[in-house]
Structures are given as C-alpha cells and as structure tokens.
Design a protein around this motif. Structure first.
Motif, mmCIF file in Angstrom:
data_model
loop_
_atom_site.group_PDB
_atom_site.id
_atom_site.type_symbol
_atom_site.label_atom_id
_atom_site.label_comp_id
_atom_site.label_asym_id
_atom_site.label_seq_id
_atom_site.Cartn_x
_atom_site.Cartn_y
_atom_site.Cartn_z
ATOM 1 N N TYR A 75 -51.481 -23.267 62.827
ATOM 2 C CA TYR A 75 -50.381 -24.036 62.245
ATOM 3 C C TYR A 75 -49.741 -23.275 61.082
ATOM 4 N N ARG A 76 -50.569 -22.569 60.317
ATOM 5 C CA ARG A 76 -50.003 -21.764 59.223
ATOM 6 C C ARG A 76 -49.145 -20.630 59.776
ATOM 7 N N ASN A 108 -58.654 -36.484 62.988
ATOM 8 C CA ASN A 108 -57.677 -37.061 62.063
ATOM 9 C C ASN A 108 -58.333 -37.598 60.787
ATOM 10 N N SER A 109 -59.313 -36.881 60.296
ATOM 11 C CA SER A 109 -59.966 -37.264 59.053
ATOM 12 C C SER A 109 -59.009 -37.060 57.881
ATOM 13 N N PRO A 110 -59.289 -37.660 56.723
ATOM 14 C CA PRO A 110 -58.426 -37.414 55.546
ATOM 15 C C PRO A 110 -58.278 -35.930 55.249
ATOM 16 N N GLU A 111 -59.369 -35.171 55.409
ATOM 17 C CA GLU A 111 -59.299 -33.730 55.173
ATOM 18 C C GLU A 111 -58.318 -33.060 56.123
ATOM 19 N N THR A 124 -54.704 -31.306 55.039
ATOM 20 C CA THR A 124 -54.534 -29.866 55.246
ATOM 21 C C THR A 124 -53.297 -29.574 56.080
ATOM 22 N N ILE A 125 -53.073 -30.360 57.164
ATOM 23 C CA ILE A 125 -51.896 -30.133 58.011
ATOM 24 C C ILE A 125 -50.621 -30.494 57.253
ATOM 25 N N ARG A 178 -56.368 -32.249 67.479
ATOM 26 C CA ARG A 178 -56.491 -30.791 67.441
ATOM 27 C C ARG A 178 -57.476 -30.314 66.383
ATOM 28 N N THR A 179 -57.808 -31.175 65.441
ATOM 29 C CA THR A 179 -58.641 -30.761 64.312
ATOM 30 C C THR A 179 -59.888 -31.631 64.218
#
Length: 494
Positions: free
Chosen positions: A27-28, A148-151, A155-156, A170-171
């Motif tokens: 994504y970056r 889909n955690s808060p982390e 980050t996304i 995806r994460t």
C-alpha cells in the motif's frame, strides 16, 4: 484458564506478522491499491455471496475437515451458534488447524488451490463475512488472528488519509486466544472440542442469519463425507432454537439423515470424479474450472421424499428438475449463485450425472414394486423446469434405453428390446387390466411387469424408453414423432 492445545505455532506467528507487513508495504508503494481492494471487497459484500454467509462458513468448515483424524474429539462435527444479545455468529469445526497456505489464501482474493473434492472456490467464500461484519476473527489451535483491527485501520489510513473506504480482509493481526476465551463463554465452550472457530462480532443482518440457521437443509450432509453432524443454536433475546442434523453411513452407498425429533430420511448416494474437457474449462476460466471434480447424485429411498428434483452446489440452487433426485456439483452459476448457466461446462457435468442417475435408479425398486424406479425418471412436459432439466430429460431416456431398467413379468430388470409391451395405443387399459393380461397363461414372461402401468407417470416413462430404444435420434416428445417411433416397437397383441 488456558485451554489445552491452544498454543500458537511460532512459524505461523511470524507468517501473520509478515503478511501484515507485506500488505502495508504494498500500500505504501502503491496507495491506489487501497481503493482497489476496498472496491473489490464491496462488490463481494453486495454480490452473489451477500446472502450466503452461513453457507460459505459451513462449506469452509467442511473443507477443513477433509482428511482430519476421525478419532479426535468432535470429529466430523460442525457447530453454528448465533448469539442475538452479543450480536455474534460462531462457526466451529474439528478439522485441520490453519496452515501457512491457509493464511495466505485468506489474505488474498484468488490464490486458493482447491482439490477436486473440496468445495470452495479461490477463497472468495470466506469473504462473504463482509456482508455481516467488518471485523471477522479466526481462532485456530495453530494461530489466532483478526482482520480490520484498530492497528490495521490506523496504519492504512495513515498511508491514504483521504480514502473513504478501507480494505478489511488484507491485513491480519494476531490476537490472544486465551484472553478472548476468558471474556466470551460461548467461544470458550466451543474451544473445548473445536480446532478452528470463526467468530463474527458486531454482526448485522441478524434476521437473515437466523433464517439461514432455522432453514438449514440437512441434505448438505449427503455431499460432504467429512461432516457427519451439524449442530445449530440461536441464543439470547429469549431465543430457544437448538437442532442438529446427523448423517449415518449404512454402507453400500446408503445414508440416513437423522433429526432430534426422530424424523429421518434414507438416501442412495453415488459419487464420481468428473473431468471436464479442455473446451469446457476454457469456457468458464480458472475461477470455476478444475481438472477433476466430485459430482454427486442423491436419490431418496422413498419417492414421496422428493417428487421434484433439485440442483445443488452443496446448498440448493433455484433450478428444479422432473428427475426425482439431488444433483450436486461445482456448477458454473450466475452472479447471484442461484442458477445454472447454459454452457458446455455444465452440459458435460449433466451428461455425467445422467449416467450416475441411471446407475442408482434400480436400487429404489423392490420385490413388491419392481417398477418403483420409473416414478423417479424425468419426463419432459410442455416446458422444462430449467436448463439442467432439459438435458436430463433427453440424456436419461436415451442412455436408459440401453440399460436393464424395465421389469419383466417376474420382476427381473431387462432392456426394452428384450420385452414386448402391449400396444401403447391401448389407452383404456387399467393397471388391473395389465395385471390380468400379464398373469394369463397365454402371456409369456417377456412383457413389462404390470406395475409399470400403476400410474400415468410410469406408463409415460415406459413409453419414452421404448421410443428411444428404436430411435436414437429422438430428442423431442411431440406426439407425431412418438407415434412414428412406436410403430417400430415389437409388441404383443391385445
């Protein structure tokens, strides 16, 4: 209290962390992937999988149980629990724990390498959970993780602050299974026997889920050898729904489905590995096609169990057939996953299923009624029930006329050419008339048994078999064509 056997695998811990890091790095490197993946998930959420969350979870559980040890506690068992108070759905199974390839499949959209006897297609089925929750969790004895955690969201979002919608599946991030067991008594209860539990918290569409559970079709068990019991519960909000469906293998392809109320049905089940042609595989593409796939015919022991047949893809489609059986296969279906598409791929499967249907057919006859199986055969009416029904209506009699399917006067099954029927133009004759004629001293055994004329349906199936036996090009049921073909049939007098 730590649950025995729930110790995360060090290698899978590293893999989950690595998958997360690689997704974020992609994504970056290309922030446009964030919107692309989010839009892909949205199309799945509102598409053909939207109303199949429960079904897809059960299918995934069945795949996980293929090849699992039979002696383990809970072997062959799947349990579904819907907690209305906590707005949470659980699906537990005693199959194989998550592996590295399983993690990779869930983190991507089209990487699953299903075998021919497995159900799912490229990991898309699990993504049906998006119709219910945006925070699915998986607890397996080898690893526990969530999406889909808060982390993950933070980050996304930091990469693309203006993105209105973020990808969910995806994460992966790790979660502490023991801590969750301590907070959730249903999860802890399931963890006593299960190997993998999918938990969908903050669930929406509760009424849809409730309906899926209450209307679960037990015939699903006929198509998955690894699952022998499905338990279903709805708890909370004054709910009181508990049921189970159990499959008993009676041997020689005969199965009994048992329910808590004492009701049961018996079925004859035939499985075969079907190999589609290169043309068929190219037509449907990699999203559907496999080198070999398991297809199944399940025929009820009693005709009254299922007068109108159905097409299934492990769960029922909308298509129906006049052939009294269930026809299960990984069909090529429409976007809503409800209807067979008219293509070469499905046509080839239907031809294979026609042969299998004929293999099973004699098993439902008996000494008391040697012509009972004629009730099960398809018959073309003014309009066919579906595309699949049309193929069965043609191929079953065309292939069946070469089989020993007609009982003679003694009940022995023989081919049409071996027997001489009464002239089919004699329409006034009743079943009793046929019995008197067949049992008379001047009539030999080389005639169809009188039970072939027990009702108009049987007489029609019998006539169609004879028409096909003398006209290999016969594909229609127009009276003029039938009459012309029947002129060639060797028959006895009145």
């Amino acid at each position: 209290m730590r649950h025995t056997g729930w110790v995360p695998d060090a290698g899978l811990i590293h893999e989950v962390d690595g998958l997360f890091e690689r997704a974020i790095n992609s994504y970056r490197a290309n922030p446009n992937l964030i919107a692309e993946h989010a839009n892909q998930e949205e199309s799945i959420r509102v598409g053909g999988y939207a109303n199949r969350t429960l079904l897809e979870l059960v299918q995934n559980a069945a795949d996980a149980m293929a090849g699992a040890a039979d002696h383990e506690e809970g072997a062959g068992r799947v349990e579904i629990v819907l907690d209305l108070d906590r707005r949470t759905l659980y699906c537990a199974n005693a199959g194989r724990p998550f592996s590295r390839s399983g993690l990779t499949t869930l983190a991507h959209a089209h990487l699953s390498g299903k075998r021919g006897d497995e159900i799912g297609r490229f990991g898309l089925g699990f993504k049906s959970v998006l119709a219910v929750t945006d925070a699915p969790q998986v607890f397996s004895r080898s690893i526990a993780f969530e999406f889909n955690s808060p982390e993950a969201k933070a980050t996304i979002a930091a990469i693309s602050p203006r993105s209105g919608r973020l990808p969910v599946l995806r994460t992966l991030t790790r979660i502490d299974a023991d801590a969750e067991f301590a907070e959730d008594p249903i999860l802890a209860e399931l963890a006593e026997w299960a190997v993998t539990i999918v938990r969908l918290p903050h669930a929406s569409r509760l009424e849809n889920l409730r309906k899926e559970i209450e209307e679960f079709r037990s015939e699903f068990l006929l198509f998955v050898n690894s699952v022998r019991e499905v338990r279903l519960r709805i708890v909370g909000a004054d709910a009181d729904f508990v049921t189970s469906h159990v499959s008993r293998d009676l041997g020689d392809g005969r199965f009994r489905i048992e329910r808590p109320d004492g009701d049961h049905d018996e079925w004859y089940v035939e499985n075969r590995m079907h190999a589609p042609s290169a043309e068929a595989r190219a037509e449907v593409g990699e999203a559907v096609s496999r080198d070999r796939m398991k297809v199944t015919v399940a025929m009820p022991a009693r005709f009254t169990q299922l007068r109108t047949g159905e097409f299934w893809s492990y769960f029922p489609l909308q298509d129906r057939t006049s052939a009294s059986a269930l026809f299960n296969a990984p069909w090529s279906v429409n976007d809503d996953r409800t209807t067979l598409l008219e293509n070469v791929y499905n046509r080839e499967i239907l031809v294979t299923l026609s042969e299998m249907f004929l293999d099973v057919l004699p098993r439902v006859s008996s000494a008391d009624d040697p012509a009972a199986h004629l009730d099960y055969m398809p018959a073309r009416g003014r309009e066919t029930h579906s595309f699949g029904d049309g193929i069965l209506c043609v191929h079953v009699p065309q292939r069946g006329c070469e089989r020993a399917l007609i009982p003679d006067a003694t009940g022995l099954l023989r081919t049409p050419l071996e027997l001489r029927p009464l002239d089919f133009g004699v329409v006034e004759a009743s079943e009793r008339d046929h019995e008197d004629w067949i049992t008379s001293p001047h009539t030999g055994d080389d005639v169809p048994h009188w039970r072939c004329y027990a009702n108009n349906q049987r007489a029609t199936r019998l006539r169609t078999l004879y028409v096909c036996s003398v006209s290999s090009a016969f594909t229609d049921s127009r009276p003029r064509d039938e009459a012309k073909a029947l002129e060639k049939v060797r028959k006895r007098g009145c």
